[in-house]
Design a protein around this motif. Sequence first.
Motif, PDB file in Angstrom:
ATOM      1  N   ASN A 231       0.834  -1.186   0.000  1.00 36.74           N
ATOM      2  CA  ASN A 231       0.000   0.000   0.000  1.00 36.74           C
ATOM      3  C   ASN A 231       0.869   1.237   0.000  1.00 36.74           C
ATOM      4  O   ASN A 231       1.755   1.371   0.823  1.00 36.74           O
ATOM      5  CB  ASN A 231      -0.868   0.031   1.258  1.00 36.74           C
ATOM      6  CG  ASN A 231      -1.711  -1.203   1.379  1.00 36.74           C
ATOM      7  OD1 ASN A 231      -2.620  -1.404   0.585  1.00 36.74           O
ATOM      8  ND2 ASN A 231      -1.399  -2.056   2.335  1.00 36.74           N
ATOM      9  N   ARG A 232       0.619   2.105  -0.936  1.00 37.65           N
ATOM     10  CA  ARG A 232       1.245   3.421  -0.952  1.00 37.65           C
ATOM     11  C   ARG A 232       0.211   4.375  -1.528  1.00 37.65           C
ATOM     12  O   ARG A 232      -0.779   3.943  -2.115  1.00 37.65           O
ATOM     13  CB  ARG A 232       2.512   3.446  -1.817  1.00 37.65           C
ATOM     14  CG  ARG A 232       3.700   2.672  -1.252  1.00 37.65           C
ATOM     15  CD  ARG A 232       4.283   3.328  -0.010  1.00 37.65           C
ATOM     16  NE  ARG A 232       5.502   2.673   0.447  1.00 37.65           N
ATOM     17  CZ  ARG A 232       5.555   1.725   1.379  1.00 37.65           C
ATOM     18  NH1 ARG A 232       4.443   1.275   1.930  1.00 37.65           N
ATOM     19  NH2 ARG A 232       6.710   1.211   1.744  1.00 37.65           N
ATOM     20  N   ASN A 233       0.471   5.647  -1.370  1.00 36.72           N
ATOM     21  CA  ASN A 233      -0.458   6.648  -1.881  1.00 36.72           C
ATOM     22  C   ASN A 233      -0.249   6.791  -3.388  1.00 36.72           C
ATOM     23  O   ASN A 233       0.713   7.393  -3.833  1.00 36.72           O
ATOM     24  CB  ASN A 233      -0.180   7.974  -1.165  1.00 36.72           C
ATOM     25  CG  ASN A 233      -1.155   9.050  -1.585  1.00 36.72           C
ATOM     26  OD1 ASN A 233      -1.907   8.880  -2.535  1.00 36.72           O
ATOM     27  ND2 ASN A 233      -1.126  10.154  -0.887  1.00 36.72           N
ATOM     28  N   SER A 235      -1.392   8.255  -6.978  1.00 36.25           N
ATOM     29  CA  SER A 235      -2.220   9.335  -7.507  1.00 36.25           C
ATOM     30  C   SER A 235      -2.432   9.198  -9.014  1.00 36.25           C
ATOM     31  O   SER A 235      -3.549   9.025  -9.461  1.00 36.25           O
ATOM     32  CB  SER A 235      -1.615  10.699  -7.161  1.00 36.25           C
ATOM     33  OG  SER A 235      -2.426  11.751  -7.619  1.00 36.25           O
ATOM     34  N   CYS A 236      -1.349   9.238  -9.800  1.00 35.34           N
ATOM     35  CA  CYS A 236      -1.562   9.232 -11.255  1.00 35.34           C
ATOM     36  C   CYS A 236      -1.938   7.850 -11.762  1.00 35.34           C
ATOM     37  O   CYS A 236      -2.747   7.724 -12.665  1.00 35.34           O
ATOM     38  CB  CYS A 236      -0.324   9.756 -11.977  1.00 35.34           C
ATOM     39  SG  CYS A 236       1.070   8.620 -11.937  1.00 35.34           S
ATOM     40  N   CYS A 241       3.798  10.320 -11.255  1.00 40.14           N
ATOM     41  CA  CYS A 241       3.615  11.408 -10.282  1.00 40.14           C
ATOM     42  C   CYS A 241       4.548  11.295  -9.091  1.00 40.14           C
ATOM     43  O   CYS A 241       4.758  12.269  -8.376  1.00 40.14           O
ATOM     44  CB  CYS A 241       2.164  11.522  -9.837  1.00 40.14           C
ATOM     45  SG  CYS A 241       1.690  10.396  -8.512  1.00 40.14           S
ATOM     46  N   GLY A 242       5.102  10.111  -8.860  1.00 40.46           N
ATOM     47  CA  GLY A 242       6.249  10.019  -7.957  1.00 40.46           C
ATOM     48  C   GLY A 242       6.083   9.407  -6.585  1.00 40.46           C
ATOM     49  O   GLY A 242       7.040   8.886  -6.039  1.00 40.46           O
ATOM     50  N   ARG A 243       4.898   9.473  -5.981  1.00 36.52           N
ATOM     51  CA  ARG A 243       4.853   9.227  -4.538  1.00 36.52           C
ATOM     52  C   ARG A 243       4.807   7.768  -4.116  1.00 36.52           C
ATOM     53  O   ARG A 243       5.022   7.464  -2.957  1.00 36.52           O
ATOM     54  CB  ARG A 243       3.656   9.967  -3.926  1.00 36.52           C
ATOM     55  CG  ARG A 243       2.304   9.354  -4.256  1.00 36.52           C
ATOM     56  CD  ARG A 243       1.199  10.374  -4.234  1.00 36.52           C
ATOM     57  NE  ARG A 243       1.489  11.453  -5.157  1.00 36.52           N
ATOM     58  CZ  ARG A 243       1.886  12.654  -4.790  1.00 36.52           C
ATOM     59  NH1 ARG A 243       2.021  12.947  -3.543  1.00 36.52           N
ATOM     60  NH2 ARG A 243       2.147  13.555  -5.696  1.00 36.52           N
ATOM     61  N   ASN A 245       6.610   5.111  -4.588  1.00 38.46           N
ATOM     62  CA  ASN A 245       7.761   4.239  -4.818  1.00 38.46           C
ATOM     63  C   ASN A 245       8.129   3.423  -3.584  1.00 38.46           C
ATOM     64  O   ASN A 245       7.970   3.853  -2.453  1.00 38.46           O
ATOM     65  CB  ASN A 245       8.970   5.067  -5.265  1.00 38.46           C
ATOM     66  CG  ASN A 245       9.592   5.836  -4.119  1.00 38.46           C
ATOM     67  OD1 ASN A 245       8.896   6.543  -3.399  1.00 38.46           O
ATOM     68  ND2 ASN A 245      10.869   5.675  -3.911  1.00 38.46           N
ATOM     69  N   TYR A 250       7.710   1.526  -8.719  1.00 35.98           N
ATOM     70  CA  TYR A 250       6.503   2.316  -8.513  1.00 35.98           C
ATOM     71  C   TYR A 250       5.351   1.333  -8.366  1.00 35.98           C
ATOM     72  O   TYR A 250       5.089   0.544  -9.279  1.00 35.98           O
ATOM     73  CB  TYR A 250       6.245   3.264  -9.694  1.00 35.98           C
ATOM     74  CG  TYR A 250       7.104   4.494  -9.635  1.00 35.98           C
ATOM     75  CD1 TYR A 250       6.963   5.391  -8.588  1.00 35.98           C
ATOM     76  CD2 TYR A 250       8.056   4.749 -10.599  1.00 35.98           C
ATOM     77  CE1 TYR A 250       7.762   6.513  -8.504  1.00 35.98           C
ATOM     78  CE2 TYR A 250       8.861   5.880 -10.522  1.00 35.98           C
ATOM     79  CZ  TYR A 250       8.704   6.758  -9.465  1.00 35.98           C
ATOM     80  OH  TYR A 250       9.493   7.861  -9.385  1.00 35.98           O
TER      81      TYR A 250
END
Lengths: 271, 352
Positions: A231-233, A235-236, A241-243, A245, A250
Amino acid sequence: MSNAFVPVPALLEDIVTETPTIKTFVLRPERPLPFKAGQFVQLELPGLGEAPFTPSSDPREPERIEITILKTGLVTNALHELEPGAILGLRGPFGKGYPVQKLAGHDVLVVGGGVGLAPLRALLYHLYAEPDAYGRVSIRYGARSPEELCFQRQHEEWVAREAVDFTPTIDRPAAGWKGHVGLVTTLLDDLDMDLERTYAVSCGPEVMLKFVTWKLLDLGFAPERIYLSMNRNMSCGMGICGRCNIGTHYLCKDGPDLCYADIKDIPYALG
Amino acid sequence: MKYVDRGGLAFFLKGLAQDYDVYAPRQVGDELVLERVDPDEAQPEVAWNEHRLAESYKPFFFQTGKVVSRWTAEGPQGAAPTRPRALLGVKACDLKALQIVDKVFRDHTFQEPAWCAARESNLIIAGDCTGSADSCFCTLLDDVPWPKSGYDLSVAPSDGGWLVDVGSQKGEAHVAAHPTLFREAPAHAVQARDAARAELKARLEALNARYRTRDPLELSVSKNLKTRIWAKLAATCVQCNACNLVCPTCHCFLLHDVKTPDGSARLSMWDSCFHSGYARMAGGGTPRLQLTERFKNHYFHKFVSFPRNWGVTACTGCGRCIDACMGRIDKRDCLYRLETEWLPSEVLGEIH
């Protein structure tokens, strides 16, 4: 040029209350949204925001998608207030989905915790659809209390299936509960599976994933045989979008299910 | 190679304003800033910058708060592209930054529509660096302070006028439209430019010699990920995000939905990996709660993951992050100390 930020409108057809904090939202997208078990979508409440979820329904029904959601944040709280008839947005599917090609010909140990059984249900539908392609399916599922067990209406059906066993557990004793009591890891103590021919697939809170992984390693599972729904946040959804990883991965495009062997050397990957 | 005199270049730039919104470096007080050139200005003033500007050109391709989609009564739809711009004063590091972000936003399975449209429509007029800032370190990344690729036209001052390199068909068309302005460059002007280039490169190399690491940066960062030095390096970081904002290659964004009078809109907002909430999930869990972890992730992404995923380091050595940092964190220094100031490894759990 197609624009991957633009959602497909979807009619909220029905809402099934699973537990006091979990509901399943039945969506009919304007056009079918073919997805593989374990792939995720971004579900949008127009004007409020979107959040990533892995559908819990049968991947063979891309025209009718079920998403099982725990009430836990801005978007999910608002989703829980909705009534059927609302129009939502869907983007995706994103990610790789479960490694079903690797699972073929093997036994599958499914370990779920709480709402973590939701994406695994899509996998179960996939496995049940082709029983000859897979070996035995063993489901170990934990929740805090009996009323927090998800998909209760289906448990009997799962138990009744050939080559499938289903064992639920709850964290603490509760009145009227005759089943197993203890964290889901305790259901792995008496695992009677042939590790040589078994893959483990787990989804649940990160702390659960960590202890399940420890347990599986103790039992002799190779890191290559353990898949975790991380689980990670996200977005795209496209790896830009980067977050989300974990190390160089990713989650949105390489996951969200990752092989433990790929993340075991990354500091703090499992919290 | 073409040559144009000063008056000729000014005339050419004025003509560009017919087709483009022209943005050029201009002197405002004691600062050079990017400003839109008023097309009605009789003699457009351009303060040709010696080195890269304080701000990057990122916002002309990837704008924070940009509407990427709308959902109105007609249903969901993408957003309209912006008017083409002509960008002046672009340096080699700026060009490289665009090429780095191209990997993510364009040369990919999915394409970022606004980025791709701007890359297609904007005209880039690059230029040689004729000086350097104290924070410039492109040579540490084995780059040079003059444009090599990724421009439409590139200019360098020489022999009282400007040498003009043509880098694309679009640039070629602009030059061809003014046969009387642009003539063949005299050989001595080219020689003078090349000598100036070599001299500046040598100066930059000398300026940065003390930061040169023994190992390539990817190896240096990846093998030192577990040392305790990171907490020391991050000690003066106040999480202001300035480094991310000024960085020409930082491209993290968050899709943010808002209600509008006619429905809703989705905005792409610049984000910062230094925010504690950057990777926070619904329910409150965040995988990098400690600043040190986020600091480390920033370096890991730029110098390890990005080259492994995309084949290029996500740093151009422009040094803007150094100038912008109120904690006086110098990326060159951090990378150097990572390799030289060895501290024992952190004790990691049984599982990590």
